[in-house]
Design a protein around this motif. Structure first.
Motif, PDB file in Angstrom:
ATOM      1  N   HIS A 135      -6.093   2.146   8.059  1.00  0.00           N
ATOM      2  CA  HIS A 135      -7.072   1.639   7.105  1.00  0.00           C
ATOM      3  C   HIS A 135      -6.516   1.685   5.693  1.00  0.00           C
ATOM      4  O   HIS A 135      -5.658   2.516   5.371  1.00  0.00           O
ATOM      5  CB  HIS A 135      -8.374   2.444   7.186  1.00  0.00           C
ATOM      6  N   LEU A 136      -7.024   0.794   4.849  1.00  0.00           N
ATOM      7  CA  LEU A 136      -6.510   0.664   3.483  1.00  0.00           C
ATOM      8  C   LEU A 136      -7.532   1.129   2.451  1.00  0.00           C
ATOM      9  O   LEU A 136      -7.337   0.927   1.252  1.00  0.00           O
ATOM     10  CB  LEU A 136      -6.127  -0.796   3.223  1.00  0.00           C
ATOM     11  N   SER A 137      -8.621   1.727   2.912  1.00  0.00           N
ATOM     12  CA  SER A 137      -9.613   2.317   2.021  1.00  0.00           C
ATOM     13  C   SER A 137     -10.381   3.376   2.810  1.00  0.00           C
ATOM     14  O   SER A 137     -10.081   3.614   3.984  1.00  0.00           O
ATOM     15  CB  SER A 137     -10.549   1.241   1.485  1.00  0.00           C
ATOM     16  N   ALA A 138     -11.367   4.011   2.176  1.00  0.00           N
ATOM     17  CA  ALA A 138     -12.106   5.102   2.817  1.00  0.00           C
ATOM     18  C   ALA A 138     -12.753   4.642   4.115  1.00  0.00           C
ATOM     19  O   ALA A 138     -13.290   3.538   4.194  1.00  0.00           O
ATOM     20  CB  ALA A 138     -13.172   5.623   1.860  1.00  0.00           C
ATOM     21  N   VAL A 139     -12.701   5.491   5.149  1.00  0.00           N
ATOM     22  CA  VAL A 139     -13.315   5.186   6.442  1.00  0.00           C
ATOM     23  C   VAL A 139     -14.753   5.714   6.393  1.00  0.00           C
ATOM     24  O   VAL A 139     -14.981   6.888   6.099  1.00  0.00           O
ATOM     25  CB  VAL A 139     -12.540   5.825   7.603  1.00  0.00           C
ATOM     26  N   LEU A 140     -15.727   4.842   6.665  1.00  0.00           N
ATOM     27  CA  LEU A 140     -17.136   5.180   6.470  1.00  0.00           C
ATOM     28  C   LEU A 140     -17.866   5.557   7.754  1.00  0.00           C
ATOM     29  O   LEU A 140     -18.840   6.293   7.707  1.00  0.00           O
ATOM     30  CB  LEU A 140     -17.869   4.008   5.800  1.00  0.00           C
ATOM     31  N   ASP A 141     -17.411   5.050   8.906  1.00  0.00           N
ATOM     32  CA  ASP A 141     -18.107   5.367  10.154  1.00  0.00           C
ATOM     33  C   ASP A 141     -17.134   5.278  11.321  1.00  0.00           C
ATOM     34  O   ASP A 141     -16.098   4.583  11.236  1.00  0.00           O
ATOM     35  CB  ASP A 141     -19.287   4.413  10.374  1.00  0.00           C
ATOM     36  N   VAL A 142     -17.463   5.974  12.408  1.00  0.00           N
ATOM     37  CA  VAL A 142     -16.600   5.976  13.595  1.00  0.00           C
ATOM     38  C   VAL A 142     -17.473   6.188  14.824  1.00  0.00           C
ATOM     39  O   VAL A 142     -18.531   6.822  14.748  1.00  0.00           O
ATOM     40  CB  VAL A 142     -15.513   7.086  13.469  1.00  0.00           C
ATOM     41  N   ASP A 143     -17.037   5.622  15.955  1.00  0.00           N
ATOM     42  CA  ASP A 143     -17.763   5.814  17.213  1.00  0.00           C
ATOM     43  C   ASP A 143     -16.787   5.716  18.378  1.00  0.00           C
ATOM     44  O   ASP A 143     -15.883   4.864  18.372  1.00  0.00           O
ATOM     45  CB  ASP A 143     -18.872   4.762  17.362  1.00  0.00           C
TER      46      ASP A 143
END
Length: 445
Positions: free
Chosen positions: A281-289
């Motif tokens: 990713h190239l920016s903040a990761v906001l969610d994951v599942d």
């Protein structure tokens, strides 16, 4: 006297009907097929190219919200039902096959901060900026009946997340503390805090159902057991975690989405270092599942993309993006392992295929056999340069490509600097720190 007789069974070469395909006799003797491997390689290359030709992952867009999507929840019993919450306090219940909204509820004043469904699928819970927890019936009220919550609990502070127990009538909320609630009571059964200002995510373990984990604003991940009076363990990282998801097949593993553009998979038995660092990713990761099989995970990022990783893969196998899609705030993997749902800033919920080139609908036996054969061929020749180049290539928008190059240059420069410092220092004075060890500051028992 020896008599040799030719015996031909018509069933081996005669078609049953004129619509059947012609039966072709085959001899599997390898001496008769000297160019078998080159032929297979050509087939593998063609299969790889066709996979790219048919890679059309976008399925549908569900529009109707009037503000950005803040959270998405799957129905625990129905594949066709999905619930979404928006930043204007509105909650919508969707029918995926028909791609239409079944219900709209004005649940909260301000953001819908979190949602979860009851394990039996009869109701769902929402929390918002108005300091309330509301329980709603999954079924729509009758004609002319006003939409009212089943139960409303008024809290002392703003709740930022909620999750329900997988077997019992209890749920957990997070805000300034992590609270365990009973559905029948208006005050929490237990409250946990460990020197943290606030929490932004809480999740129950789907296998070991008494375990839960939360992400704190002090860059920590804290583990709890609902049977204990105090938290179990805390890991402090270099940057804050935004979301967390448990592996649904392996009870020990969970993945967290971090502000430093990476995802980290941890084993709760050995919290000193992460098992895997998922980078791309190239920016903040906001969610994951996690996927229902536990073999893959999907992440949503501020860089306007969705990425799919193998559970042990350091780099993503797939990246999804569109021209219109803005910052992706929430993402979920469907319970049948075929689709991915994403909610983003520009008020749309998008439905994607988990396998971009997979054919939807019913498949004949021959189509299934051909798909399995092509998949095995690609696996067999996956390290050949031509096949590897086609499989690994992903088109990225120009801005993301520029950011990717910049980050690569920064990482290489940092690596060169570390090597030069180590080269000009006393031997052994500056230890080599691996990528996994870099991001963990401390583990507190």
């Amino acid at each position: 006297m020896k008599v040799k007789v030719l015996c031909r069974n018509p069933d081996d070469y005669v078609r049953e009907t004129t619509r059947d395909i012609q039966r072709v006799p085959r001899n599997y003797d390898p001496t008769l097929h000297p160019f078998e491997v080159p032929r297979e390689y050509t087939r593998a290359l063609n299969a790889t190219k066709l996979q790219k030709v048919f890679a059309k992952p976008f399925v549908a867009s569900l529009d109707g919200h009037r503000d950005g999507i803040s959270c998405i929840v799957k129905h625990p019993k129905s594949l066709s039902t999905v619930i979404s919450g928006a930043c204007d306090g509105e909650v919508k219940v969707w029918n995926l096959p028909k791609r239409e909204c079944l219900r709209t509820v004005q649940a909260h004043e301000g953001f819908v901060r979190g949602m979860c469904s009851r394990f039996c699928g009869t109701s769902f819970f929402t929390v918002g900026d108005d300091k309330t927890i509301k329980q709603w019936n999954m079924e729509a009220p009758g004609y002319g009946v006003r939409e009212e919550p089943i139960n409303t609990i008024l809290g002392k502070t703003v709740f930022t997340g909620i999750d329900h127990h997988y077997k019992e009538g209890t749920f957990a909320t997070c805000g300034q503390t992590v609270d365990i609630w009973d559905e029948q009571r208006s005050s929490p059964l237990r409250s946990f805090s460990w020197g943290v200002d606030s929490f932004n995510c809480v999740r129950f373990n789907p296998v070991e159902t008494e375990l839960l984990a939360s992400c704190g604003s002090d860059r920590s991940i804290i583990l709890y057991d609902t049977r204990e009076a105090a938290p179990l363990r805390k890991v402090i990282m270099k940057m804050r975690n935004n979301a967390l998801s448990w592996n649904q097949m392996e009870a020990y593993y969970f993945v967290c989405a971090n502000e430093d553009y990476n995802l980290y998979t941890y084993d709760i038995r050995y919290m000193d270092i992460p098992v895997t660092v998922h980078m791309d990713h190239l920016s903040a990761v906001l969610d994951v599942d996690y996927s229902p099989t536990g073999r893959e995970l999907v992440s949503a990022s501020f860089d306007k993309t969705i990425r799919i990783f193998g559970k042990d893969g350091g780099h993503s196998r797939e990246v999804y993006h569109t021209k219109r899609m803005q910052h992706v705030i929430s993402v979920r993997w469907s319970a049948d392992n075929k689709y991915i749902l994403s909610g983003s800033d520009e008020m749309n919920i998008r439905l994607w295929k988990a396998n971009a080139s997979e054919k939807l609908g019913l498949l004949t036996a021959r189509e299934k056999a051909a798909a399995n054969y092509n998949k095995k061929l690609i696996e067999k020749f996956q390290y050949h340069p031509q096949v590897k180049r086609i499989v690994s290539y992903r088109h990225l928008p120009r801005d993301l490509l520029r950011q990717k190059r910049e980050q690569r240059e920064m990482k290489l420069a940092q690596r060169r600097k570390d090597i030069n410092i180590r080269k000009h220092s006393k031997p052994g004075s500056i230890p080599v720190v691996t990528e996994k060890e870099k991001h963990v500051v401390a583990v507190v028992e």
